[in-house]
Design a protein around this motif. Structure first.
Motif, mmCIF file in Angstrom:
data_model
loop_
_atom_site.group_PDB
_atom_site.id
_atom_site.type_symbol
_atom_site.label_atom_id
_atom_site.label_comp_id
_atom_site.label_asym_id
_atom_site.label_seq_id
_atom_site.Cartn_x
_atom_site.Cartn_y
_atom_site.Cartn_z
ATOM 1 N N ALA A 296 -32.176 -25.564 45.112
ATOM 2 C CA ALA A 296 -33.989 -24.742 45.191
ATOM 3 C C ALA A 296 -34.219 -24.101 44.577
ATOM 4 O O ALA A 296 -35.296 -24.178 44.488
ATOM 5 N N SER A 297 -33.701 -23.653 43.157
ATOM 6 C CA SER A 297 -34.367 -22.993 42.215
ATOM 7 C C SER A 297 -34.993 -24.206 41.756
ATOM 8 O O SER A 297 -36.634 -23.733 41.429
ATOM 9 N N LEU A 298 -35.006 -25.289 41.165
ATOM 10 C CA LEU A 298 -35.750 -26.564 40.544
ATOM 11 C C LEU A 298 -37.234 -26.434 41.453
ATOM 12 O O LEU A 298 -38.057 -26.654 41.123
ATOM 13 N N GLY B 104 -39.545 -18.346 43.621
ATOM 14 C CA GLY B 104 -38.671 -19.883 43.574
ATOM 15 C C GLY B 104 -36.918 -19.465 43.526
ATOM 16 O O GLY B 104 -37.255 -20.996 44.131
ATOM 17 N N THR B 105 -36.685 -19.144 42.693
ATOM 18 C CA THR B 105 -35.606 -18.557 42.033
ATOM 19 C C THR B 105 -35.010 -18.189 42.880
ATOM 20 O O THR B 105 -35.058 -17.100 44.105
ATOM 21 N N ALA B 106 -33.912 -19.600 43.774
ATOM 22 C CA ALA B 106 -32.405 -18.448 44.172
ATOM 23 C C ALA B 106 -32.086 -17.614 44.106
ATOM 24 O O ALA B 106 -31.985 -17.531 42.305
ATOM 25 N N GLU C 138 -32.731 -22.428 50.328
ATOM 26 C CA GLU C 138 -31.941 -22.567 50.645
ATOM 27 C C GLU C 138 -31.979 -23.288 50.978
ATOM 28 O O GLU C 138 -31.426 -24.783 51.263
ATOM 29 N N ALA C 139 -31.782 -23.366 52.330
ATOM 30 C CA ALA C 139 -31.772 -24.191 54.324
ATOM 31 C C ALA C 139 -32.448 -25.761 53.938
ATOM 32 O O ALA C 139 -32.252 -26.612 54.227
ATOM 33 N N ALA D 56 -39.985 -25.882 36.641
ATOM 34 C CA ALA D 56 -39.208 -25.821 37.234
ATOM 35 C C ALA D 56 -37.853 -25.419 36.971
ATOM 36 O O ALA D 56 -37.203 -24.957 37.385
ATOM 37 N N LEU D 57 -38.238 -26.157 35.023
ATOM 38 C CA LEU D 57 -36.582 -25.816 33.982
ATOM 39 C C LEU D 57 -36.797 -23.997 34.371
ATOM 40 O O LEU D 57 -35.485 -23.855 34.365
ATOM 41 N N GLY D 58 -38.151 -23.501 33.904
ATOM 42 C CA GLY D 58 -37.745 -22.311 33.594
ATOM 43 C C GLY D 58 -36.765 -21.689 34.998
ATOM 44 O O GLY D 58 -35.622 -20.664 35.522
ATOM 45 N N ARG D 59 -37.259 -21.914 36.250
ATOM 46 C CA ARG D 59 -36.501 -21.412 37.548
ATOM 47 C C ARG D 59 -35.054 -22.145 37.810
ATOM 48 O O ARG D 59 -34.085 -20.763 37.932
#
Length: 819
Positions: free
Chosen positions: A430-432, A521-523, A437-438, A487-490
């Motif tokens: 989800a973070s990537l 956007g980070t879970a 999350e769903a 994406a890596l940062g998240r």
């Protein structure tokens, strides 16, 4: 004496009797001769130890058994004496020794329960009874693991391989050794499918359980599984509490084989890289079976362990046709026989490739097999996996499944190429992807259905190594650098913020660090208590180590050193000191590259902690000096104080108590000036401790009492344990043994609460000293024995000091301070 106590004495007598029988049959060498032989073998035996163990005065530890047996075998060899086979087999000695320990453990448990009952009876009658003595954890519960992955429904052929596997198991179950099957072949040929299929067929012959692990020996994007970590998981699956799992590879392997002695367990070691990765994981009990899959032939395993090699070739044309028909239906295949044959030829008989082709054809019922066959001629993508044969290239097959995904799932699959593995949870994806999350959960389910991922454990997903490589190529070729970096940062934000929350729940007295806010956007994985925090860290242990390396390689330097700082105490308490060293080395690289002096100071100090644990004092001193210099330059009084505390501990371990006292007093003054009550209390305890080592017992009692009052005020239970231990030692030196014993028992309760095994062992050692001084010799030996067991599991050099106590009168040495 209780029934269990008699059984323990009888078991000890039987075991010692076998040792004596071996000595007699080996030519009856004198004890002095055995001492000399053992020294030449670099497994030295002490003369007093031999006398003590051979008269059954105490339980022999495993290193003693190994050294004694090897010395007797060497003497017999020199004398040309042929010994009975059962006396020369160390695995047999190992099994019998483990059984002896379990019987003794059960007897101690019964004694503790009986003592507790007497205490309760005394309370009811208004009388008094002696205080219950703390004991080790009770015998291990029998646990039956069932870890086999589900068998693939579509399975064809492999009759010859199945027959060879079946031949390894005698019909009457009378195998004299452990059958080992090595299934090898190229990637995607169906090694795992065959092994899992056969394992399910014979599972009923292994009623004590089935163990499974993916060793990731040929993972293209991440490290192979560490055998020591695999053994930890196996031991816990067999019922060993986490606190009783040894630290070293050899100790874990020995315990694993001991637990399987006399049991019937199937062990499936999937995707092995080499023989060294496999050997520690092999059972030794003849009732077990080991199945190994690998792309390599592992000739060493065949030569030395006599593994039975089964080389798996691609499916024949008829088998591949049958598999395609099973997946798509015979009618559809028969309607386009020429196209079906072209697909089979292009897939080169690889079941994985055929499964993905069939998956796409099944999903798109209107798509002709002819169109699918035509697409197989598209250019290859994964050159490193082509093996020089175009027919074995399954890149195009992967692309079919990938292109059939909806855009959200396709993007998620690409982004999974950025994850370091070995597995991924829903919040991480989800973070990537920057999605809820769903949605990430639904996406992973879609990837599983498309054969692009597998749910190996509940809510934990893995990519086949070829698929991971394919995803990595896709993300590099399709996503701009800015998108990949965001994406890596998240992803790093998710692991850093969740690990930090877990760390604070477990070790709430640590000085905090400042984290940057997590990216949009980070879970988040909410953690509400210590149990949840520990479980999360344990599940993500290997991922977190990989993520630190990923952060360094991707030049997310602040994330790298903060992640390393966050997992430092967890690794320290777990006894993973070598991993701690590596992680902090990476943290130093990152913090230095970012010119972050605070990060450098923390990394130097944390690396020194690991060096202290491993008794590398020169390195510890160098890192502490650098840490202190950085903290001084930064004007960080609390950081400087902590470095002084560690320098004091280092000086103490080298016997320089006056210097240790100086550093502790410097730390106290800095903490006090900064208004840090926790730190002041901890420094006061260390000051009191060093006074006790200098013989200043009244000053020691005063400083430690002050420390305990402050620690109780702020609720610092971990450091209260240190102070109770210090007070116990001071009372021991003042010959107040009843008070010393009370203090030590208070410390033990808190050590066990914190799962701090090393300091539990040091307090047990000194509890034994006080009990010995009070005349309770049996209780003293029991405490020392429990301390020795812990130290041997940790592989710590302090074990020899405890052995000296068990061999003769105790020498007074001190436990060490917390780092």
């Amino acid at each position: 004496m209780s029934g269990s106590g008699r059984e323990a004495q009888e078991a000890l007598a039987r075991f010692v009797g076998e040792l004596k029988r071996l000595r007699q049959l080996a030519g009856a060498p004198s004890l002095n001769t055995l001492v000399a032989i053992s020294a030449s073998l670099r497994q030295p035996l002490a003369r007093s130890t031999l006398s003590d163990k051979l008269t059954a005065k105490s339980l022999p530890d495993w290193p003693f058994v190994v050294a004694f047996v090897n010395a007797c075998l060497a003497h017999a060899d020199q004398a040309g004496i042929q010994l009975p086979a059962e006396l020369t087999d160390l695995s047999r000695w190992d099994a019998e020794h483990w059984q002896l320990l379990r019987i003794a453990d059960a007897a101690r448990t019964e004694d503790r329960l009986r003592t507790a009952a007497h205490i309760q009876l005394g309370r009811r009658s208004g009388g008094t009874s002696p205080p219950a003595q703390p004991g080790p954890a009770g015998p291990l519960d029998q646990v039956t693991p069932r870890q086999l992955p589900a068998a693939v429904p579509s399975f064809v052929g492999r009759r010859a391989a199945l027959a060879r596997l079946a031949a390894l198991l005698p019909a009457d179950g009378s195998a004299a050794t452990v059958p080992i099957a090595l299934i090898s072949g190229m990637a995607g040929v169906g090694k795992t499918t065959l092994a899992v299929r056969y394992a399910h067929q014979v599972a009923d012959r292994f009623p004590d359980g089935q163990l499974y692990v993916n060793l990731r020996g040929f993972d293209a994007t991440g490290p192979a599984a560490n055998p020591a970590e695999v053994l930890r998981e196996f031991l816990e699956a067999l019922g060993v509490p986490a606190q009783r799992v040894p630290v070293g590879l050899d100790a874990r392997s020995g315990l694993f084989r001991s637990l399987l002695a006399g049991r019937q367990v199937l062990v499936l070691l999937d995707n092995a890289g080499d023989a060294d990765q496999v050997r520690p994981l092999l059972p030794s009990s003849p009732g077990c079976l080991a199945l190994i899959t690998s792309r390599g032939h592992l000739p060493g395993l065949v030569t030395i362990e006599e593994a039975h090699p089964i080389i798996l070739d691609p499916l024949s044309r008829m088998e591949a046709y049958e598999l395609l028909a099973q997946r798509l239906g015979m009618a559809r295949v028969e309607n386009e026989p020429e196209a079906a044959n072209r697909i089979i030829a292009a897939a080169a008989g690889l079941p994985l490739a055929l499964a993905i082709v069939a998956s796409r054809a099944a999903i798109q019922a209107g798509l002709s097999l002819g169109r699918l066959a035509d697409e197989l001629t598209e250019p290859a993508v994964l050159d490193s996996f082509s093996h020089g044969d175009p027919r074995a290239d399954i890149r195009t097959v992967f692309s079919w499944s990938y292109r059939n995904l909806d855009p959200t799932s396709a993007r998620a699959f690409r982004l999974l190429g950025l994850h370091p593995g070995p597995d991924v949870c829903v919040p991480a994806l989800a973070s990537l992807a920057g999605v809820p999350e769903a949605q990430a959960g639904r996406t992973l389910a879609a990837l599983v259905r498309a054969n692009l991922a597998a749910e190996q454990l509940p809510a934990r997903f893995v990519l086949h190594d070829l698929l991971r490589a394919y995803a990595a190529e896709l993300v590099a070729g399709h996503e701009p650098e800015t998108v990949r970096r965001e994406a890596l940062g998240r992803l790093l934000d998710y692991y850093l913020h969740t690990a930090y929350a877990a760390d604070l729940l477990l070790y709430d007295q640590r000085d905090p660090i400042s984290l940057a806010p997590a990216r949009t956007g980070t879970a988040a994985t909410p953690l509400t208590d210590r149990a949840q925090a520990w479980r999360w860290l344990a599940r993500e242990h290997q991922v977190l180590l990989a993520v630190v390396g990923l952060a360094v390689d991707a030049r997310f330097d602040t994330h790298a050193w903060q992640l390393a700082w966050t997992v430092n105490t967890y690794l320290d308490r777990l006894g993973a000191w070598q991993e701690q060293l590596v992680v902090q080395e990476r943290a130093l690289v990152a913090a230095s590259r970012a010119d972050d002096r605070d990060g450098q100071a923390r990394a130097h100090r944390n690396r020194a902690v690991a060096c202290l644990r491993l008794e590398d004092y020169d390195q510890a001193h160098d890192h502490l000096d650098r840490s202190l210099a950085l903290y001084t330059t930064l004007g960080d009084a609390i950081g400087s104080a902590r470095a002084h505390l560690n320098l004091g501990i280092l000086a103490e371990r080298q016997g320089r108590y006056q210097q240790a006292l100086y550093h502790a007093e410097q730390a106290r003054d800095l903490f006090t000036a900064a208004g840090n009550t926790n730190g002041t209390a901890n420094a006061l305890n260390n000051i009191g401790w060093y006074h006790s080592q200098l013989g200043n017992y009244r000053q020691a009692l005063d400083r430690c009492t002050q420390a305990l009052v402050l620690q109780q005020q702020v609720g610092n239970r971990y450091w209260q344990a240190h102070t109770w231990d210090s007070l116990g030692y001071v009372h021991f030196r003042l010959d107040h043994q009843a008070e010393a014993i009370r203090c030590y028992e208070n410390a033990l309760v808190l050590w066990r609460e914190a799962a701090e095994r090393y300091y539990e062992a040091t307090t047990l050692t000194h509890l034994g000293d006080s009990q010995h001084a009070a005349g309770a010799l049996d209780l003293a030996r029991d405490a020392w024995q429990r301390a020795l067991e812990i130290l041997e599991q940790l592989g710590h050099l302090d074990a020899e000091k405890v052995r000296a106590r068990l061999r003769s009168e105790p020498t007074q040495s001190a436990p060490t301070r917390s780092v």
